[in-house]
Design a protein around this motif. Sequence first.
Motif, PDB file in Angstrom:
ATOM      1  N   TYR A 208      32.255  35.738  42.147  1.00  0.00           N
ATOM      2  CA  TYR A 208      32.574  35.647  40.708  1.00  0.00           C
ATOM      3  C   TYR A 208      33.778  36.526  40.373  1.00  0.00           C
ATOM      4  O   TYR A 208      34.672  36.129  39.630  1.00  0.00           O
ATOM      5  CB  TYR A 208      31.361  36.076  39.870  1.00  0.00           C
ATOM      6  CG  TYR A 208      30.232  35.076  39.915  1.00  0.00           C
ATOM      7  CD1 TYR A 208      30.202  33.997  39.025  1.00  0.00           C
ATOM      8  CD2 TYR A 208      29.213  35.175  40.856  1.00  0.00           C
ATOM      9  CE1 TYR A 208      29.183  33.059  39.072  1.00  0.00           C
ATOM     10  CE2 TYR A 208      28.191  34.246  40.910  1.00  0.00           C
ATOM     11  CZ  TYR A 208      28.176  33.190  40.021  1.00  0.00           C
ATOM     12  OH  TYR A 208      27.172  32.256  40.071  1.00  0.00           O
ATOM     13  N   TRP A 209      33.785  37.721  40.933  1.00  0.00           N
ATOM     14  CA  TRP A 209      34.901  38.652  40.705  1.00  0.00           C
ATOM     15  C   TRP A 209      36.196  38.033  41.233  1.00  0.00           C
ATOM     16  O   TRP A 209      37.227  38.024  40.557  1.00  0.00           O
ATOM     17  CB  TRP A 209      34.582  39.973  41.429  1.00  0.00           C
ATOM     18  CG  TRP A 209      35.532  41.098  41.151  1.00  0.00           C
ATOM     19  CD1 TRP A 209      36.636  41.070  40.345  1.00  0.00           C
ATOM     20  CD2 TRP A 209      35.468  42.433  41.679  1.00  0.00           C
ATOM     21  NE1 TRP A 209      37.255  42.288  40.353  1.00  0.00           N
ATOM     22  CE2 TRP A 209      36.570  43.152  41.155  1.00  0.00           C
ATOM     23  CE3 TRP A 209      34.593  43.088  42.545  1.00  0.00           C
ATOM     24  CZ2 TRP A 209      36.816  44.489  41.472  1.00  0.00           C
ATOM     25  CZ3 TRP A 209      34.836  44.412  42.855  1.00  0.00           C
ATOM     26  CH2 TRP A 209      35.926  45.113  42.327  1.00  0.00           C
ATOM     27  N   PHE A 210      36.113  37.485  42.437  1.00  0.00           N
ATOM     28  CA  PHE A 210      37.275  36.865  43.074  1.00  0.00           C
ATOM     29  C   PHE A 210      37.775  35.668  42.244  1.00  0.00           C
ATOM     30  O   PHE A 210      38.971  35.526  41.999  1.00  0.00           O
ATOM     31  CB  PHE A 210      36.867  36.420  44.476  1.00  0.00           C
ATOM     32  CG  PHE A 210      37.962  35.743  45.257  1.00  0.00           C
ATOM     33  CD1 PHE A 210      38.910  36.486  45.939  1.00  0.00           C
ATOM     34  CD2 PHE A 210      38.041  34.351  45.320  1.00  0.00           C
ATOM     35  CE1 PHE A 210      39.916  35.864  46.668  1.00  0.00           C
ATOM     36  CE2 PHE A 210      39.040  33.730  46.043  1.00  0.00           C
ATOM     37  CZ  PHE A 210      39.974  34.489  46.722  1.00  0.00           C
ATOM     38  N   SER A 211      36.823  34.823  41.792  1.00  0.00           N
ATOM     39  CA  SER A 211      37.202  33.652  40.981  1.00  0.00           C
ATOM     40  C   SER A 211      37.842  34.086  39.671  1.00  0.00           C
ATOM     41  O   SER A 211      38.814  33.470  39.207  1.00  0.00           O
ATOM     42  CB  SER A 211      35.972  32.789  40.668  1.00  0.00           C
ATOM     43  OG  SER A 211      35.430  32.294  41.854  1.00  0.00           O
ATOM     44  N   ALA A 212      37.302  35.148  39.065  1.00  0.00           N
ATOM     45  CA  ALA A 212      37.869  35.641  37.801  1.00  0.00           C
ATOM     46  C   ALA A 212      39.322  36.053  38.007  1.00  0.00           C
ATOM     47  O   ALA A 212      40.197  35.730  37.204  1.00  0.00           O
ATOM     48  CB  ALA A 212      37.049  36.835  37.300  1.00  0.00           C
ATOM     49  N   MET A 213      39.576  36.745  39.114  1.00  0.00           N
ATOM     50  CA  MET A 213      40.949  37.185  39.405  1.00  0.00           C
ATOM     51  C   MET A 213      41.901  35.999  39.566  1.00  0.00           C
ATOM     52  O   MET A 213      42.979  35.971  38.979  1.00  0.00           O
ATOM     53  CB  MET A 213      40.974  37.991  40.715  1.00  0.00           C
ATOM     54  CG  MET A 213      40.523  39.413  40.595  1.00  0.00           C
ATOM     55  SD  MET A 213      40.604  40.135  42.255  1.00  0.00           S
ATOM     56  CE  MET A 213      40.437  41.860  41.857  1.00  0.00           C
ATOM     57  N   THR A 214      41.483  35.018  40.364  1.00  0.00           N
ATOM     58  CA  THR A 214      42.388  33.890  40.639  1.00  0.00           C
ATOM     59  C   THR A 214      42.581  33.010  39.404  1.00  0.00           C
ATOM     60  O   THR A 214      43.685  32.556  39.132  1.00  0.00           O
ATOM     61  CB  THR A 214      41.870  33.042  41.827  1.00  0.00           C
ATOM     62  OG1 THR A 214      40.491  32.746  41.620  1.00  0.00           O
ATOM     63  CG2 THR A 214      42.016  33.767  43.135  1.00  0.00           C
ATOM     64  N   MET A 215      41.506  32.792  38.633  1.00  0.00           N
ATOM     65  CA  MET A 215      41.617  31.968  37.411  1.00  0.00           C
ATOM     66  C   MET A 215      42.566  32.640  36.406  1.00  0.00           C
ATOM     67  O   MET A 215      43.423  32.008  35.801  1.00  0.00           O
ATOM     68  CB  MET A 215      40.249  31.785  36.752  1.00  0.00           C
ATOM     69  CG  MET A 215      39.265  30.994  37.557  1.00  0.00           C
ATOM     70  SD  MET A 215      39.499  29.229  37.472  1.00  0.00           S
ATOM     71  CE  MET A 215      38.878  28.870  35.852  1.00  0.00           C
ATOM     72  N   LYS A 216      42.379  33.951  36.235  1.00  0.00           N
ATOM     73  CA  LYS A 216      43.209  34.675  35.262  1.00  0.00           C
ATOM     74  C   LYS A 216      44.674  34.677  35.710  1.00  0.00           C
ATOM     75  O   LYS A 216      45.594  34.573  34.894  1.00  0.00           O
ATOM     76  CB  LYS A 216      42.695  36.108  35.095  1.00  0.00           C
ATOM     77  CG  LYS A 216      43.318  36.828  33.909  1.00  0.00           C
ATOM     78  CD  LYS A 216      42.466  38.001  33.445  1.00  0.00           C
ATOM     79  CE  LYS A 216      43.017  38.609  32.176  1.00  0.00           C
ATOM     80  NZ  LYS A 216      44.309  39.239  32.371  1.00  0.00           N
ATOM     81  N   SER A 217      44.887  34.765  37.026  1.00  0.00           N
ATOM     82  CA  SER A 217      46.253  34.735  37.551  1.00  0.00           C
ATOM     83  C   SER A 217      46.933  33.417  37.200  1.00  0.00           C
ATOM     84  O   SER A 217      48.086  33.394  36.774  1.00  0.00           O
ATOM     85  CB  SER A 217      46.246  34.888  39.073  1.00  0.00           C
ATOM     86  OG  SER A 217      45.673  36.118  39.418  1.00  0.00           O
ATOM     87  N   VAL A 218      46.195  32.306  37.385  1.00  0.00           N
ATOM     88  CA  VAL A 218      46.762  30.991  37.043  1.00  0.00           C
ATOM     89  C   VAL A 218      47.034  30.933  35.543  1.00  0.00           C
ATOM     90  O   VAL A 218      48.089  30.466  35.101  1.00  0.00           O
ATOM     91  CB  VAL A 218      45.802  29.849  37.459  1.00  0.00           C
ATOM     92  CG1 VAL A 218      46.304  28.512  36.923  1.00  0.00           C
ATOM     93  CG2 VAL A 218      45.675  29.779  38.964  1.00  0.00           C
TER      94      VAL A 218
END
Length: 744
Positions: A565-575
Motif C-alpha cells: 500500500y505504501w509503495f502504491s501510494a508513492m507510485t500513484m502520487k508520482s504519476v
Amino acid sequence: MGSAILPDLGAEILIPACAVVGLVFSLVQWYLVSKVKLSPAGEAQNNGKNGYTDYLIEEEEGATSFLFTEYQYVGIFMVAFAILIFLFLGSVEGFSTKSQPCTFDLTKLCKPALANAVFSTVSFLLGAVTSVVSGFLGMKIATYANARTTLEARKGVGKAFITAFRSGAVMGFLLAANGLLVLYIVINLFKLYYGDDWEGLFESITGYGLGGSSMALFGRVGGGIYTKAADVGADLVGKVERNIPEDDPRNPAVIADNVGDNVGDIAGMGSDLFGSYAESSCAALVVASISSFGINHELTPMLYPLIVSAVGIIVCLITTLFATDFFEIKAVKEIEPALKKQLIISTVLMTIALAIVSWVALPPSFTIFNFGTQKVVTNWQLFLCVAVGLWAGLIIGFVTEYYTSNAYSPVQDVADSCRTGAATNVIFGLALGYKSVIIPIFAIAVSIFVSFSFAAMYGIAVAALGMLSTIATGLAIDAYGPISDNAGGIAEMAGMSHRIRERTDALDAAGNTTAAIGKGFAIGSAALVSLALFGAFVSRANIETVDVLTPKVFIGLIVGAMLPYWFSAMTMKSVGSAALKMVEEVRRQFDTIPGLMEGTAKPDYATCVKISTDASIKEMIPPGALVMLTPLIVGIFFGVETLSGILAGSLVSGVQIAISASNTGGAWDNAKKYIEAGASEHARTLGPKGSDPHKAAVIGDTIGDPLKDTSGPSLNILIKLMAVESLVFAPFFATHGGLLFKIF
C-alpha cells in the motif's frame, strides 16, 4: 534411485544449443520485419498532412535519451549496491580466506564466505547488465517496428498483424535466449573455481536474480511514471477539454505519450519478466544444490530448471509459426482468437515437452531438501509440479482476459455504467478489479498446494518456472500491444485514412487485452517465485519454523502486508504530480501558441518529453529505496524471524492489490475503446466520441492508467525483489542480524 537417461554431455549441449536457436530465430524475425521499407516507391515521402519520419525520429530520440538518463542513475545505484553485497557477505566470517564447514553438511569443507561475497557481487552485476540490455533492445525493436506496422496496415489487417507480432517475437526470443545463455555461462565459469562445492556455487548464483529484478524495479517504476504522466496529460486536455482525437499531432504531449509506451510497457515489461525468469531458476538451483542432485553431483538433474527453459524456447518457436506462417488473418475479428491460440498451443505443446524432459533428464526417484529433512520424490511428481504451474498461468491469463476484454460482459457493464457519469464508472471498475482476484488466487493456491505436497519448496520453484517456460510467446504477445498502439498513433499523426486507423485500432484493442494477460502471467509467476525464494531464504537462514504466533514474526507479517500500500501510494502520487505538470504545460501551449488548434503551428513536443523524463527519474528513487532498503533494515535490526514475517505479509497482500489494480485499469481502458469503436448496437447508444458517456469513460481510463501501468505491474517486482534480496543476504542476517533483540 537410478540415474537420468540424458547424459551430462547431452544436457551441456542441449541448453546452449536451444538458446542459440532462439537468438537466431529472433534475428530471422527481425530481418523479415526490416524488409518492410519506410518510403515505398510510388508513395509520396510525406504521407498525409505531416511526415511520419519526423515523429519517428523524435519518438526514438525521446525513448533513447530517457533510457540513457535512467541507466546513468541506476548504474550509480548498481555499483553502490554491489559494494554493499561484497561488504555484508564478506564480513560473515570476518573476510577470512580459510575454507569453512558447509552450511547443510558440517562434515564437508566449503569455499570461504569471502568467495561467496565476490561471486555473488559478480553475478549481481551480470544479472543487472543482462536486464538492462534486454529492456533496451526491446525498446529499440519496438521503435523500429511501429511505423512498419502502420505501413503494412494499408495492405490489410493481416499484414499489419504479422509485422507487429514478429516484432514482439524478436523481443520475446531475444530475452528468453539471452537470459538462459548468460545464466548457463555464469554457472560454468563459477564451476571452474567452486569445483565440487555446488552448495556455494549455486548460492552465489542467486545474485543473478537480484541484479535482474533490481533493474526491473527501476525500469518498471521509472517507465510507468513516464508513460502515464504523458498519457494522463494528453487525454485530459486533448480529449476531454479540446475534443481532439487521441494521438492527434496538435497535442503537445503526443510524442511523450508514444515514447512512454516504449519505455514503460516494452523496456519495463522485458526487464520484469527477465527478473522473474532469473529468480525462479536461481530458487530452484539453490534448493536442488542441497538435495540429492547437488550432494551426489548429478549434473543433468541439477540443470533440470535450465533444460525446461531451453525446451520452452523451441516450443515457443513452433507456436510462433502458427501465428505468422501457418494461418493468415483475414478479418479484424480473427486477431484476438489468434493471440489466444498462441497461449493454448504453447501450453499444450509445452506439457508434452515437459513429460519427455522429466522422463529423460531426471532419475526415476531422488530426494529433495525439505526444511532439514530429505523428501523422496519421483520424476512424474516433479513433472506434475511444473505442469500445474504452466496450466495455472493459462487459467490466470484467460480469467484476466475475461475481465478486461470488451468482448465480454464485465467490461460492457462498466461501459454501460458511464451513462450516469464518471462516478458510477469508477465504482463499477473498482468492483470488477476486486472480483477478478478470486479465480487467479485459487489457481495460485492450488498450484502451491500440489507442488509443495509433491516436491516441497523445489516443487514451487519449478511450478514458477513452468508458468514462465513459455516466456518467449508471452512476451511476444505482450510487446505486440504497445507496438500496435504506437502504429495507430503514427497513422493518426501522419493523417492517414480513417480505414487504416480502424485497422490499427483493432490491433490495439486486442493488444490491450493481451497486455493485461501478460501482466496476469507476471503477477502469478511473481507469487510462486517469491514463495520459492522465501523457502530458500528460510532454509538458508536456519529458521526451524515460521511461527505466526510469536510477536517477532507477527509484527513482520502486519508491516509486510502494509508495504504494497505504501509503495502504491508513492507510485500513484508520482504519476499524479507529474501529470499535473503535464496538464499545465499542454494547456499553456494550447493557450499561447497561435494556430495550434487549427493545425498551422507545430507544438513544442520537447518540453513535454522533458517534463516526463525529469519527473520519472526523480520520482522512481523513493519507491525503489523503500523496496531495496526494507529487507536490509529489518534483517540487520530485527533479525531473520521478523524478516520472514515481512516477506510473507508483502506476498499475501501484494498479489491481491497487483491483480485488482491491473484488471481495473485494463477494464476502464477497454470500456472507453468499446464506446469509441461503436461495433455493437449497445456501444452505439453510448457513443459517439465526445458524448457524455464517452467523457465519463475517458475519466475512468485516466484514473486506471497509473493503476494498470505503474502501481500494479511494479508490485510484482516488490514481492520478488524483497525475497531474493533476503536470500542473497541471508548468511549475513543469520550471523549478525537482529541487533535490537540482542540489545534488549
